[in-house]
Structures are given as C-alpha cells and as structure tokens.
Design a protein around this motif. Sequence first.
Motif, PDB file in Angstrom:
ATOM      1  N   ASP A  25      24.509  46.750  24.207  1.00  0.00           N
ATOM      2  CA  ASP A  25      25.098  46.528  25.540  1.00  0.00           C
ATOM      3  C   ASP A  25      26.614  46.398  25.398  1.00  0.00           C
ATOM      4  O   ASP A  25      27.148  46.302  24.293  1.00  0.00           O
ATOM      5  CB  ASP A  25      24.510  45.227  26.135  1.00  0.00           C
ATOM      6  CG  ASP A  25      24.599  45.184  27.654  1.00  0.00           C
ATOM      7  OD1 ASP A  25      25.453  45.889  28.233  1.00  0.00           O
ATOM      8  OD2 ASP A  25      23.818  44.431  28.268  1.00  0.00           O
ATOM      9  N   PHE A  31      22.697  32.735  26.317  1.00  0.00           N
ATOM     10  CA  PHE A  31      22.630  31.819  27.453  1.00  0.00           C
ATOM     11  C   PHE A  31      21.188  31.311  27.490  1.00  0.00           C
ATOM     12  O   PHE A  31      20.454  31.595  28.397  1.00  0.00           O
ATOM     13  CB  PHE A  31      22.959  32.679  28.687  1.00  0.00           C
ATOM     14  CG  PHE A  31      23.498  31.956  29.874  1.00  0.00           C
ATOM     15  CD1 PHE A  31      24.602  31.144  29.777  1.00  0.00           C
ATOM     16  CD2 PHE A  31      22.909  32.142  31.114  1.00  0.00           C
ATOM     17  CE1 PHE A  31      25.098  30.504  30.895  1.00  0.00           C
ATOM     18  CE2 PHE A  31      23.390  31.506  32.229  1.00  0.00           C
ATOM     19  CZ  PHE A  31      24.485  30.679  32.122  1.00  0.00           C
ATOM     20  N   TYR A  36      10.419  34.651  25.569  1.00  0.00           N
ATOM     21  CA  TYR A  36       9.390  33.718  26.031  1.00  0.00           C
ATOM     22  C   TYR A  36       8.034  34.396  26.318  1.00  0.00           C
ATOM     23  O   TYR A  36       6.985  33.816  26.058  1.00  0.00           O
ATOM     24  CB  TYR A  36       9.895  32.986  27.282  1.00  0.00           C
ATOM     25  CG  TYR A  36       9.040  31.795  27.646  1.00  0.00           C
ATOM     26  CD1 TYR A  36       8.674  30.857  26.687  1.00  0.00           C
ATOM     27  CD2 TYR A  36       8.601  31.606  28.948  1.00  0.00           C
ATOM     28  CE1 TYR A  36       7.895  29.770  27.009  1.00  0.00           C
ATOM     29  CE2 TYR A  36       7.824  30.503  29.286  1.00  0.00           C
ATOM     30  CZ  TYR A  36       7.472  29.592  28.305  1.00  0.00           C
ATOM     31  OH  TYR A  36       6.692  28.519  28.629  1.00  0.00           O
ATOM     32  N   GLY A  37       8.075  35.620  26.826  1.00  0.00           N
ATOM     33  CA  GLY A  37       6.810  36.327  27.080  1.00  0.00           C
ATOM     34  C   GLY A  37       6.067  36.563  25.770  1.00  0.00           C
ATOM     35  O   GLY A  37       4.856  36.312  25.653  1.00  0.00           O
ATOM     36  N   PHE A 122       4.048  42.965  17.701  1.00  0.00           N
ATOM     37  CA  PHE A 122       4.269  42.759  19.138  1.00  0.00           C
ATOM     38  C   PHE A 122       5.784  42.755  19.344  1.00  0.00           C
ATOM     39  O   PHE A 122       6.491  41.968  18.697  1.00  0.00           O
ATOM     40  CB  PHE A 122       3.760  41.389  19.606  1.00  0.00           C
ATOM     41  CG  PHE A 122       2.258  41.213  19.590  1.00  0.00           C
ATOM     42  CD1 PHE A 122       1.403  42.197  19.125  1.00  0.00           C
ATOM     43  CD2 PHE A 122       1.707  40.022  20.082  1.00  0.00           C
ATOM     44  CE1 PHE A 122       0.022  41.998  19.112  1.00  0.00           C
ATOM     45  CE2 PHE A 122       0.334  39.820  20.089  1.00  0.00           C
ATOM     46  CZ  PHE A 122      -0.516  40.810  19.597  1.00  0.00           C
ATOM     47  N   GLN A 124       8.989  42.266  22.025  1.00  0.00           N
ATOM     48  CA  GLN A 124       9.457  41.828  23.339  1.00  0.00           C
ATOM     49  C   GLN A 124      10.366  42.890  23.928  1.00  0.00           C
ATOM     50  O   GLN A 124      11.248  43.400  23.239  1.00  0.00           O
ATOM     51  CB  GLN A 124      10.273  40.532  23.192  1.00  0.00           C
ATOM     52  CG  GLN A 124      10.863  40.011  24.495  1.00  0.00           C
ATOM     53  CD  GLN A 124       9.799  39.394  25.389  1.00  0.00           C
ATOM     54  OE1 GLN A 124       9.215  38.395  25.044  1.00  0.00           O
ATOM     55  NE2 GLN A 124       9.551  40.016  26.530  1.00  0.00           N
ATOM     56  N   LEU A 152       3.952  46.872  22.903  1.00  0.00           N
ATOM     57  CA  LEU A 152       5.115  46.449  23.685  1.00  0.00           C
ATOM     58  C   LEU A 152       4.670  45.738  24.952  1.00  0.00           C
ATOM     59  O   LEU A 152       3.668  46.108  25.559  1.00  0.00           O
ATOM     60  CB  LEU A 152       5.956  47.658  24.137  1.00  0.00           C
ATOM     61  CG  LEU A 152       6.458  48.666  23.127  1.00  0.00           C
ATOM     62  CD1 LEU A 152       7.318  49.716  23.846  1.00  0.00           C
ATOM     63  CD2 LEU A 152       7.257  47.984  22.048  1.00  0.00           C
ATOM     64  N   GLY A 153       5.456  44.745  25.366  1.00  0.00           N
ATOM     65  CA  GLY A 153       5.203  44.098  26.656  1.00  0.00           C
ATOM     66  C   GLY A 153       6.501  43.527  27.168  1.00  0.00           C
ATOM     67  O   GLY A 153       7.486  43.438  26.439  1.00  0.00           O
ATOM     68  N   GLY A 154       6.523  43.130  28.442  1.00  0.00           N
ATOM     69  CA  GLY A 154       7.719  42.518  29.001  1.00  0.00           C
ATOM     70  C   GLY A 154       8.333  43.351  30.109  1.00  0.00           C
ATOM     71  O   GLY A 154       7.772  44.355  30.564  1.00  0.00           O
ATOM     72  N   ASP A 212       4.886  30.744  38.410  1.00  0.00           N
ATOM     73  CA  ASP A 212       5.090  32.192  38.395  1.00  0.00           C
ATOM     74  C   ASP A 212       5.363  32.651  39.819  1.00  0.00           C
ATOM     75  O   ASP A 212       4.806  32.091  40.765  1.00  0.00           O
ATOM     76  CB  ASP A 212       3.841  32.903  37.855  1.00  0.00           C
ATOM     77  CG  ASP A 212       3.661  32.659  36.367  1.00  0.00           C
ATOM     78  OD1 ASP A 212       4.570  33.022  35.612  1.00  0.00           O
ATOM     79  OD2 ASP A 212       2.624  32.071  35.976  1.00  0.00           O
ATOM     80  N   SER A 222      12.829  42.379  41.523  1.00  0.00           N
ATOM     81  CA  SER A 222      11.505  42.927  41.193  1.00  0.00           C
ATOM     82  C   SER A 222      10.408  41.860  41.194  1.00  0.00           C
ATOM     83  O   SER A 222       9.223  42.193  41.124  1.00  0.00           O
ATOM     84  CB  SER A 222      11.552  43.568  39.806  1.00  0.00           C
ATOM     85  OG  SER A 222      11.760  42.553  38.825  1.00  0.00           O
ATOM     86  N   TYR A 227       5.098  39.766  40.226  1.00  0.00           N
ATOM     87  CA  TYR A 227       4.363  38.502  40.077  1.00  0.00           C
ATOM     88  C   TYR A 227       3.505  38.117  41.286  1.00  0.00           C
ATOM     89  O   TYR A 227       2.667  37.217  41.186  1.00  0.00           O
ATOM     90  CB  TYR A 227       5.329  37.344  39.764  1.00  0.00           C
ATOM     91  CG  TYR A 227       5.816  37.376  38.340  1.00  0.00           C
ATOM     92  CD1 TYR A 227       5.190  36.640  37.350  1.00  0.00           C
ATOM     93  CD2 TYR A 227       6.887  38.170  37.970  1.00  0.00           C
ATOM     94  CE1 TYR A 227       5.633  36.677  36.036  1.00  0.00           C
ATOM     95  CE2 TYR A 227       7.340  38.225  36.669  1.00  0.00           C
ATOM     96  CZ  TYR A 227       6.701  37.472  35.701  1.00  0.00           C
ATOM     97  OH  TYR A 227       7.136  37.515  34.414  1.00  0.00           O
ATOM     98  N   TYR A 256      12.759  29.099  32.941  1.00  0.00           N
ATOM     99  CA  TYR A 256      12.771  30.526  33.261  1.00  0.00           C
ATOM    100  C   TYR A 256      12.034  30.811  34.577  1.00  0.00           C
ATOM    101  O   TYR A 256      11.677  31.952  34.861  1.00  0.00           O
ATOM    102  CB  TYR A 256      12.104  31.340  32.131  1.00  0.00           C
ATOM    103  CG  TYR A 256      13.034  31.757  30.999  1.00  0.00           C
ATOM    104  CD1 TYR A 256      14.318  31.235  30.868  1.00  0.00           C
ATOM    105  CD2 TYR A 256      12.615  32.699  30.052  1.00  0.00           C
ATOM    106  CE1 TYR A 256      15.149  31.628  29.821  1.00  0.00           C
ATOM    107  CE2 TYR A 256      13.438  33.099  29.016  1.00  0.00           C
ATOM    108  CZ  TYR A 256      14.706  32.559  28.901  1.00  0.00           C
ATOM    109  OH  TYR A 256      15.527  32.961  27.863  1.00  0.00           O
TER     110      TYR A 256
END
Length: 441
Positions: A25, A31, A36-37, A122, A124, A152-154, A212, A222, A227, A256
């Motif tokens: 980036d 920060f 966490y997922g 796995f 993130q 993959l997830g997130g 959630d 989103s 959610y 979060y």
Amino acid sequence: MEASKFSGESVVEPRILLVNPPIYDFAAYDFWLKPYGLLSVAGCLRGKADFKLFDYLDRLAPFVTERKELQSDKWGRGRFYCEQIQSSACVSEIPRYFRRFGLPRRMFEDFLRQQGPFDFVFIQTMMTYWYQGVSEVIVDIRKACSGTKIILGGNYVTLCGSHARRLGADFLLQGTNLEPLWQYLNVTGELRQPAFWEAYEKLNAGVLKLSDGCPFNCTYCSVPKVYGRFKARPLERSLAELDLLCRLGVENIAFYDDALLFEAEEVLMPFLKEVLKRDIKVNFHSPNALNARFITEELAKLMLRAGFKTFYLGFESASLQWQRRTGSKVSCDELERAVEHLAAAGADRQDITAYQILGHPYSDIQQLEDSMRFANSLGIRGMLADFSPIPETPDGEYCRKWVDMDEPMLHNKTAFPIILLGFDEVNRLKDLQRRLNRELP
Ligand code: B12
Ligand code: SF4
C-alpha cells in the motif's frame, strides 16, 4: 473433494499454519491491526489441530522490537517495518511512494523451510486492495510445500470472490457462515470458543467483538449486506476471551464491532459492568468509529470508568444533505452532545477524534471544510478518512464512473480521493486538517 487430515482414524492432529500477510500500500500503520477473523476460526478448532502462526504484521517480533524507530506509542500502536517497491501499473499515476509493509519475505521462506510442511494454511484477507500480499504468500507456500491446501477467508474474499479465485488457493470461505469450511475440512468447529490468541509468543494488544452487523444502511458500507441484522455475541464468550487476553498480558484492547454502542444496555454496558466487577485493568479503544448518537451521559461515564482511553467517532460530514443522502447515521447536534458527555465523564478532548470522509463521490455536497471546522470548534481532533469505494455498495457502484471497480487496487483509499479530487486538493485538505489539530488547546 479429497479426504482431509481431519478424516480417518489418524491420531496425529493436522498441522495448520495461520498467516497474516504483508500489506502492499501507499501507507499503513499499526492501529491495533490484528487478523481477528483468522484467529476466530482457529479458536473454533482449538484442541483439534496443531497450529503455528506467521503474522507479517506482528510488531513484537524480535526483528521489529530491535528497531528503535518502530517502537509502540503509549497505547500499543506504531509503525510497521517497510520497504519501498514499484507500484503496480494500475496505480502508477498516483504520486506517492508504494511500499511493502511487514516482515521481510525471506523470513517466511526460512520459516517454511524450518517448520513445514503443513497440511493446511489459513490466510487472512483484509482490505480488498491488499490482495498482492495474499498473492505473495500463496506463491511462497506453493514453492515450499506443494501438498498443502490453502484456504482464504475474510473481507477481500467476501467482497471480491471472483477476483480472489484467480490467486490460486484451494478453498475460499466467503461471508461469515463457517459451515462450508467445516465440510471442506471434515470437522466440526466450536463457535463458542474464544479466538486463538495464544498463537502469539508475545502480545500487548488484542481485539474483541461483542456483536455482529449494524442497524444502519450507509450507502458506502458493505457491513449491512455481509452481516445482515445486528446481533449480539454471547456475553460469556466475550468475557472468556477478555480473560484469555488478560492472562496473555494484553494491555490494550480494540473493539472491532461495527455498531458497538447499539443496544448498549443489552450488550456493551453489561460487559463493562462485569469488567468493573472483576477489577480488570485494560485500556479500551474504538478505532472502528463509534456512533455518537448512542453516547448518553450514563454510557459515557461507564465507558470512562471501565477503561476506555481513545474515542473515534464517525462523523463524515456536517452537511445535512450529505447525511440524508448516505443514510443519516449521525447529525451535528448528536456529535456535539456526545463530546460533551465524554468530556464531562473525564475524557480528554485530545483523545476524542471525529472521522470525516475524504474523496467521497458526493464531495460536492459534503461541505468538508465546514465539517472539519465544526468538529474543531468542539475542541476535538479531526481525522480525514480517505474514501475506499466498495463493490456492490450503492456508492461503490457509482464510482465506476471514475475507476474500474473490478480491479481491487483501485479501491485503494489513498488512490481514490486523488483520482476524484486531484493531488493538490487532497494535500490542501490534509494540510488544513493538520493545522486545525495543531491549533487545538
Ligand atoms: C476492524 C476494521 C478496521 C480496523 C483495522 C482492521 C485490520 N486488521 O486491518 C481499522 C479501524 C484500522 C480499519 C480501517 C479502515 N477500514 Co476497516 N474494517 C474493520 C472491520 C470492522 C472488521 C475487519 C475484520 O477484522 N474482520 C474480521 C472479523 C472481525 O470478522 P468476523 O466477522 O469474525 O470474521 C468471520 C468471517 O469473515 C470469516 N473470516 C474472517 N477472516 C477469515 C480468515 C480465514 C482464513 C477464514 C477461513 C475465515 C475468515 O470467519 C469469521 C467467523 O465467521 C470491517 C467491517 C467488518 N465487519 O468486517 C471494516 C472494513 C474491512 N474496513 C473498511 C474500510 C473502508 C476501512 C478504511 C478504508 C476506512 C478509512 N477510510 O479510514 C480504513 C483502511 C485502513 C487501511 N490501512 O487501509 C471496509 C473495507 C474496504 C475495502 N475496500 O476492503 C470494511 C469492510 C467496512 C466497510 N465500510 O464496508 N478497519
Ligand atoms: S453505521 Fe458504520 S457499520 Fe453501520 S452501515 Fe454505516 S458505516 Fe457501515
């Protein structure tokens, strides 16, 4: 589907590697960034697999702690190690340096050589425009351990599924329902388990999520779609996770939640009362904006007493027209009242920050300068939150006028405001924000 190591009669637990990838980036800052997922999913499999973690963004890794300039501030935040690199062609016109943030690539290669092979990895995924880091990790795993299944997830996978499928992973978990993952692995996860924080050797900051979803419907976000309805998580599970974080020595905890203060009497307040009852001493933070509307005198007092130290309030714009067009989540009066309640409860105004969107496609009606001056008149800090257009949200789809939304690099929050408003205008507004903050008493 091939039989996984969870199936059969083998007494050997499957070896699972958890990876939080590096960030590609223009800018990145720790920060309270945690995967966490990923840790939550691993928590569901606690005791059923042999886990290892490689977190490229772990600022307590010896490689980072030995560098003075990367030290944490008093609330556990700080800079990542980074290297300047060539930006990819689609954002090459953006006149800012492009970087890779996180531990050097060779450290992961060494780690795989020493610790591999793994049955599953796995990974993130977070911001959609950070997929290059995910891709780097996949390439390195394929090179080192050919038989490993990559999962993959997130957020990126959920919002940009068809793009993510091209990266070469074996399985993608989109959204929040973990059932397809349990089927793929041939195992049943226990959802009530806390996240797998013990994967870290050292930890000084952690994350909690008491709920959630969100009851609002902002046109640039989103969360409502991904959610669905707002739903509290079981209090006992959150308390068990808090307990685990404290045992591991965590001093700073970031929430979060998307709507931490919604239905506070049923969710946040019982949690904070229990924190007081158990005499738990940690610093709480809300980097993901709080909704000022819900900050009552009573809630402000409780938040301060229980240990809240920094307050980030989502304000976005003082323009009534802009507020109405994007979902009316908060008004000027509500922001003012919230600040008064927090200050009366003992918060230092310097620790209260109002976020305002920079580079939103309705900038013409946002009256950003007036909004910045309004927040400043309350004696609090302002922070410009660069707009990132998100596919399949009304505002994100509208942005197809300016960028190719099918290329996630163009969702980049540094890039989009510059494309929309121009480099000079973005710099002028950022300078103004810095000046206003400096002028605060
Ligand atoms: C916390 C948060 C932040 C944190 C940092 C998080 C981080 N680690 O990087 C902070 C406050 C710093 C932040 C900043 C920003 N954020 Co933000 N953030 C979030 C938030 C609330 C949670 C993200 C998260 O950790 N999710 C994971 C956990 C909490 O989710 P979970 O529900 O338990 O996970 C389940 C599933 O998703 C799945 N899962 C999740 N991960 C994994 C991994 C694996 C391997 C598997 C199998 C499953 C799986 O399983 C879990 C159990 O069901 C999301 C919204 C949301 N609710 O997700 C926005 C979100 C990701 N942020 C968003 C935005 C816009 C931003 C900002 C651009 C805002 C701004 N203008 O300043 C900045 C960008 C920062 C940057 N450097 O570029 C957007 C995404 C934008 C994009 N293009 O991708 C989101 C989606 C919110 C939105 N408006 O729609 N953010
Ligand atoms: S209040 Fe926040 S989380 Fe909820 S829809 Fe609006 S921007 Fe998204």
